[in-house]
Design an enzyme around this catalytic site. Sequence first.
Site, short mmCIF file in Angstrom:
data_model
loop_
_atom_site.label_atom_id
_atom_site.label_comp_id
_atom_site.label_asym_id
_atom_site.label_seq_id
_atom_site.Cartn_x
_atom_site.Cartn_y
_atom_site.Cartn_z
N PHE A 39 -3.63 22.08 18.32
CA PHE A 39 -4.46 22.51 19.44
C PHE A 39 -3.58 22.58 20.69
O PHE A 39 -2.94 21.59 21.06
CB PHE A 39 -5.62 21.53 19.64
N VAL A 77 -2.93 17.49 18.76
CA VAL A 77 -3.20 18.00 20.10
C VAL A 77 -1.89 17.94 20.89
O VAL A 77 -1.23 16.89 20.91
CB VAL A 77 -4.30 17.17 20.79
N CYS A 78 -1.53 19.03 21.53
CA CYS A 78 -0.31 19.05 22.34
C CYS A 78 -0.43 18.05 23.48
O CYS A 78 -1.35 18.14 24.31
CB CYS A 78 -0.06 20.45 22.89
N ILE A 79 0.49 17.11 23.54
CA ILE A 79 0.40 16.03 24.52
C ILE A 79 0.52 16.54 25.95
O ILE A 79 -0.22 16.09 26.83
CB ILE A 79 1.43 14.92 24.22
N ALA A 82 -2.62 18.42 26.87
CA ALA A 82 -3.74 17.47 26.94
C ALA A 82 -3.70 16.68 28.25
O ALA A 82 -4.72 16.53 28.92
CB ALA A 82 -3.70 16.52 25.75
#
Length: 130
Positions: A39, A77-79, A82
């Site tokens: 994501f 999820v891309c840190i 995010a």
Amino acid sequence: MQFTLVVYGAPHSSEGAATALRFARATLAAGHSIYRVFFYADGVHNGSALAAPPQDEQDLLGQWQSLQQDHALDLTVCIAAAQRRGLLSESEANRLEKPSANLATGFTLAGLGQLAEAAAVSDRLISFGG
């Protein structure tokens, strides 16, 4: 065949996330595998534990979590994306001295290296939304 999916669309502002979910189900039902669902950009909102759609709308979060549990999917999820959007795991909330975390169960935070690795080991990388 092994797939990696990249979801760019937020859960209720585009059809990208819902289309990715339908594609994932069909892919698994056809006997293929999904290496990772990544994501990115506004797609990180799919991993928010605070999502509360009205009763007459799809609960995409719950559906992603169910699919993750049933098939041991890697929902990443891309840190960086995010953090920009206020989506934090417990450890990131502590590290950044924020009052709480809101990353949903079944989702993990990771960097773009995980996307590159997934692309390298998958037969196909397909993106949704964006």
